[in-house]
Design an enzyme around this catalytic site. Structure first.
Site, short mmCIF file in Angstrom:
data_model
loop_
_atom_site.label_atom_id
_atom_site.label_comp_id
_atom_site.label_asym_id
_atom_site.label_seq_id
_atom_site.Cartn_x
_atom_site.Cartn_y
_atom_site.Cartn_z
N GLN A 188 -2.04 -31.64 -23.93
CA GLN A 188 -2.13 -30.50 -23.02
C GLN A 188 -0.72 -30.05 -22.63
OE1 GLN A 188 -5.41 -31.13 -19.85
NE2 GLN A 188 -4.86 -33.19 -20.52
N ASP B 197 5.78 -29.34 -23.24
CA ASP B 197 7.20 -29.67 -23.14
C ASP B 197 7.86 -30.03 -24.47
OD1 ASP B 197 6.24 -32.80 -21.49
OD2 ASP B 197 6.40 -32.37 -23.63
N HIS C 96 -2.35 -26.20 -25.18
CA HIS C 96 -1.91 -25.18 -24.22
C HIS C 96 -0.61 -24.52 -24.63
CE1 HIS C 96 -4.43 -27.58 -21.08
NE2 HIS C 96 -5.19 -26.81 -21.85
N CYS D 16 5.69 -12.05 -28.84
CA CYS D 16 5.81 -10.62 -28.52
C CYS D 16 4.46 -10.10 -28.03
CB CYS D 16 6.25 -9.84 -29.77
SG CYS D 16 6.30 -8.06 -29.45
N CYS E 280 11.47 -8.22 -27.00
CA CYS E 280 11.37 -8.45 -28.45
C CYS E 280 12.55 -7.73 -29.14
CB CYS E 280 10.04 -7.90 -28.97
SG CYS E 280 9.90 -7.99 -30.77
N CYS F 197 10.85 -4.85 -31.47
CA CYS F 197 10.18 -3.62 -30.98
C CYS F 197 10.52 -3.32 -29.53
CB CYS F 197 8.66 -3.74 -31.15
SG CYS F 197 7.90 -4.90 -30.00
N GLY G 33 -2.39 -40.14 -19.07
CA GLY G 33 -1.63 -39.31 -18.14
C GLY G 33 -2.22 -37.94 -17.90
N SER H 81 -5.18 -35.86 -15.36
CA SER H 81 -6.11 -35.96 -14.22
C SER H 81 -7.51 -35.53 -14.65
CB SER H 81 -5.63 -35.06 -13.08
OG SER H 81 -5.52 -33.72 -13.55
N ASN I 70 -3.69 -44.51 -16.90
CA ASN I 70 -3.35 -43.58 -15.82
C ASN I 70 -2.92 -44.40 -14.61
OD1 ASN I 70 -3.44 -41.58 -13.71
ND2 ASN I 70 -4.59 -40.31 -15.14
C1 BV8 Z 1 -10.43 -21.48 -20.83
C2 BV8 Z 1 -0.12 -24.20 -19.74
C3 BV8 Z 1 -12.13 -19.93 -21.49
C4 BV8 Z 1 0.59 -23.28 -18.78
C5 BV8 Z 1 -2.10 -25.05 -18.60
C6 BV8 Z 1 -14.95 -25.06 -16.93
C7 BV8 Z 1 -15.11 -25.71 -15.73
C8 BV8 Z 1 -14.20 -25.50 -14.67
C9 BV8 Z 1 -13.12 -24.62 -14.84
C10 BV8 Z 1 -12.99 -23.98 -16.03
C11 BV8 Z 1 -13.89 -24.19 -17.08
N1 BV8 Z 1 -13.47 -23.44 -18.13
C12 BV8 Z 1 -12.37 -22.75 -17.79
C13 BV8 Z 1 -12.06 -23.05 -16.52
C14 BV8 Z 1 -10.93 -22.51 -15.77
C15 BV8 Z 1 -9.64 -23.28 -16.08
C16 BV8 Z 1 -9.66 -24.66 -15.47
O1 BV8 Z 1 -9.94 -25.64 -16.14
N2 BV8 Z 1 -9.30 -24.73 -14.22
C17 BV8 Z 1 -9.21 -26.02 -13.55
C18 BV8 Z 1 -8.00 -26.02 -12.63
C19 BV8 Z 1 -10.51 -26.31 -12.85
N3 BV8 Z 1 -9.43 -23.40 -17.51
C20 BV8 Z 1 -8.90 -22.37 -18.18
O2 BV8 Z 1 -8.65 -21.28 -17.68
C21 BV8 Z 1 -8.63 -22.60 -19.66
N4 BV8 Z 1 -9.14 -21.49 -20.41
O3 BV8 Z 1 -11.20 -22.36 -20.66
O4 BV8 Z 1 -10.76 -20.29 -21.49
C22 BV8 Z 1 -12.34 -19.21 -20.19
C23 BV8 Z 1 -11.69 -18.00 -19.99
C24 BV8 Z 1 -11.92 -17.33 -18.77
C25 BV8 Z 1 -12.76 -17.87 -17.78
C26 BV8 Z 1 -13.37 -19.11 -18.01
C27 BV8 Z 1 -13.17 -19.77 -19.22
C28 BV8 Z 1 -7.12 -22.66 -19.92
C29 BV8 Z 1 -6.52 -23.87 -19.28
C30 BV8 Z 1 -5.04 -24.01 -19.70
C31 BV8 Z 1 -4.16 -23.73 -18.50
N5 BV8 Z 1 -2.76 -23.98 -18.88
N6 BV8 Z 1 -0.83 -25.23 -18.98
C32 BV8 Z 1 1.72 -23.98 -18.07
O5 BV8 Z 1 1.86 -25.22 -18.16
O6 BV8 Z 1 2.51 -23.26 -17.43
S1 BV8 Z 1 -2.91 -26.28 -17.78
C33 BV8 Z 1 -1.83 -27.43 -17.14
O7 BV8 Z 1 -2.69 -28.43 -16.54
C34 BV8 Z 1 -1.01 -28.21 -18.15
O8 BV8 Z 1 -1.24 -27.88 -19.49
C35 BV8 Z 1 -1.43 -29.64 -17.87
O9 BV8 Z 1 -1.29 -30.46 -18.93
C36 BV8 Z 1 -2.85 -29.40 -17.55
C37 BV8 Z 1 -3.69 -30.51 -17.05
O10 BV8 Z 1 -2.98 -31.20 -16.06
P1 BV8 Z 1 -2.59 -32.72 -16.39
O11 BV8 Z 1 -1.87 -32.75 -17.69
O12 BV8 Z 1 -3.81 -33.55 -16.27
O13 BV8 Z 1 -1.54 -33.02 -15.26
P2 BV8 Z 1 -1.85 -33.48 -13.76
O14 BV8 Z 1 -0.58 -33.37 -12.99
O15 BV8 Z 1 -3.09 -32.79 -13.27
O16 BV8 Z 1 -2.22 -35.01 -13.91
C38 BV8 Z 1 -1.22 -35.94 -14.31
C39 BV8 Z 1 -1.93 -37.27 -14.41
O17 BV8 Z 1 -1.01 -38.23 -14.89
C40 BV8 Z 1 -2.45 -37.78 -13.07
O18 BV8 Z 1 -3.76 -38.29 -13.25
C41 BV8 Z 1 -1.46 -38.92 -12.71
O19 BV8 Z 1 -2.11 -39.97 -12.02
C42 BV8 Z 1 -1.04 -39.38 -14.08
N7 BV8 Z 1 0.29 -39.97 -14.16
C43 BV8 Z 1 1.42 -39.60 -13.49
N8 BV8 Z 1 2.45 -40.38 -13.89
C44 BV8 Z 1 1.97 -41.22 -14.83
C45 BV8 Z 1 0.59 -40.98 -15.01
N9 BV8 Z 1 -0.17 -41.67 -15.88
C46 BV8 Z 1 0.44 -42.63 -16.60
N10 BV8 Z 1 1.75 -42.93 -16.49
C47 BV8 Z 1 2.54 -42.25 -15.62
N11 BV8 Z 1 3.85 -42.58 -15.52
#
Ligand code: BV8
Length: 251
Positions: free
Chosen positions: A103, A106, A121, A129, A150, A153, A190, A192, A216
Site C-alpha cells: 500500500q 515510498d 496505491h 500528466c 508537463c 503539453c 504494518g 492498520s 504489527n
Molecule cells: C476505492 C496513497 C473505489 C495516497 C492511500 C469500502 C469500505 C469502506 C471504505 C471504502 C470502501 N471502498 C472505498 C472506500 C473509501 C476509501 C477507504 O478505504 N477509506 C478508509 C479510510 C475507510 N478507499 C478508497 O477511496 C480507495 N478507492 O476503493 O475505489 C471507490 C471509489 C469511490 C468511492 C468508493 C469506492 C483508495 C484508497 C487509497 C488511498 N490512498 N495512499 C497517499 O499516500 O498520499 S491510502 C494510505 O493509507 C496509504 O497508502 C497507506 O498505506 C494506507 C493504509 O494505511 P496503513 O498503511 O495501514 O498505515 P496506518 O498508519 O493506518 O497503519 C500503520 C500500521 O503499522 C499500524 O497498525 C501500526 O500499529 C503499525 N506499525 C507502526 N510501526 C510499526 C508497525 N507495525 C510493525 N512494525 C512497526 N515498526
C-alpha cells in the site's frame, strides 16, 4: 528487542510454503523514519490527508496538495530501507515465489531490492500528466516548480498515486486478488487494515485456504482472523523469523 519469539509452528508452515504473498502498509517503513498514517506522530496528525489526498483537493488547490507531497518526498528521499524491507527482498531467493503487494508509495521496497512488487496505491516518485496520462519518474527534492507542469503539453502534473475516492488500477487490483487467492501463506505487515480494498486481500487469501501471518505493533481488525498474530516491530520480527528459517533445514 522483541521478546523471545516462539517461531516453531510458524517455521513449520513456512517450510511447506511455496507461494508466499506479502501485504505491507506504512508500518514496514516506520523504522526507516517515515511517519505512518494513523500513528501518534502520523501524517494524519499534522494534516487531514482525507482532505488532501483526494481529487477534489487537487482540483481546488493543486499547489497546496503538491506542497504536501513535496514535503513527504523530502522526508522519504533521505530514508533508507530497514532490516524488515531487506528480509522481504531476500525472501525472493528463499521461497519459490514471493509476491509483494504494498500500500506504500515510498519506493523503499524497490530500494531494498524487491523485484516482484505490486504497488496498490502508486508511487510518490512518479508524476502523471493530467492531460496526456504519461507517467515519468522524478526524484528532485524539492521539486523545481510547484505545481509541476508537463514539459510536453504544459498541463498540470499530479502525483501518480491513488487518492481516496479514486479507483485502483484494475490490472493491479485484479492481479493482487489473484495472488492473494493463490498463495499458501500471506504475511500482513504494518497495516492498520482500514483502507479498502487493500484490507480485504487477507480475507481473500484466508478464504482460499492460506495461512495468515500478521506482524504489527498493535492488534487490528484482522488479528482475530490471523493464524499467527505477532506483536512487535517488523524490523526486528522479520530478521528473527529469517534467522529461524535459516537454522531449520528444509523438510
Ligand atoms: C476505492 C496513497 C473505489 C495516497 C492511500 C469500502 C469500505 C469502506 C471504505 C471504502 C470502501 N471502498 C472505498 C472506500 C473509501 C476509501 C477507504 O478505504 N477509506 C478508509 C479510510 C475507510 N478507499 C478508497 O477511496 C480507495 N478507492 O476503493 O475505489 C471507490 C471509489 C469511490 C468511492 C468508493 C469506492 C483508495 C484508497 C487509497 C488511498 N490512498 N495512499 C497517499 O499516500 O498520499 S491510502 C494510505 O493509507 C496509504 O497508502 C497507506 O498505506 C494506507 C493504509 O494505511 P496503513 O498503511 O495501514 O498505515 P496506518 O498508519 O493506518 O497503519 C500503520 C500500521 O503499522 C499500524 O497498525 C501500526 O500499529 C503499525 N506499525 C507502526 N510501526 C510499526 C508497525 N507495525 C510493525 N512494525 C512497526 N515498526
Amino acid at each position: 528487542m522483541a521478546e523471545k519469539l516462539d517461531t516453531g509452528p510458524l517455521i513449520e508452515v513456512l517450510q511447506e510454503a511455496s507461494r508466499v504473498a506479502i501485504l505491507t502498509g506504512a508500518g514496514i517503513s516506520a523504522e526507516s523514519g517515515i511517519p505512518t498514517f494513523r500513528g501518534e506522530e502520523g501524517l494524519w496528525k499534522k494534516y487531514r490527508p482525507e482532505e488532501l489526498a483526494t481529487p477534489t483537493a487537487f482540483s481546488q488547490d493543486p499547489k497546496l496538495v503538491w506542497e504536501w507531497y513535496d514535503w513527504r518526498r523530502g522526508i522519504i528521499g533521505q530514508k533508507e530501507p530497514n532490516p524488515g524491507h531487506k528480509v522481504i527482498a531476500r525472501w525472493e531467493e528463499t521461497f519459490p515465489t514471493v509476491s509483494l503487494i504494498t500500500q506504500n508509495i515510498d519506493g523503499l521496497h524497490q530500494k531494498a531490492g524487491s523485484k516482484n512488487i505490486w504497488e496498490l496505491h502508486g508511487n510518490i516518485w512518479k508524476l502523471r500528466c493530467t492531460e496526456e496520462g504519461t507517467i515519468t519518474e522524478n526524484y528532485n527534492t524539492p521539486l523545481k516548480e510547484i505545481p509541476p507542469l508537463c514539459p510536453n503539453c504544459g498541463a498540470l502534473l499530479r502525483p501518480h498515486v491513488v487518492w481516496f475516492g479514486e479507483s485502483l488500477s484494475p490490472t493491479i487490483l485484479q492481479k493482487s486478488i489473484q495472488l492473494s487467492s493463490e498463495c499458501d501463506v500471506m504475511f500482513v505487515i504494518g497495516t492498520s487494515a482500514v483502507v479498502q480494498p487493500a484490507a480485504s486481500l487477507p480475507f481473500e487469501a484466508s478464504e482460499a485456504g492460506a495461512k495468515i501471518v500478521e506482524i504489527n505493533l498493535d492488534p487490528t481488525s484482522l488479528s482475530l482472523y490471523a493464524d499467527f498474530s505477532i506483536r512487535g516491530k517488523s524490523g526486528e520480527i522479520l530478521p528473527l523469523i529469517d534467522e529461524e528459517l535459516k537454522k531449520t533445514p528444509k523438510a
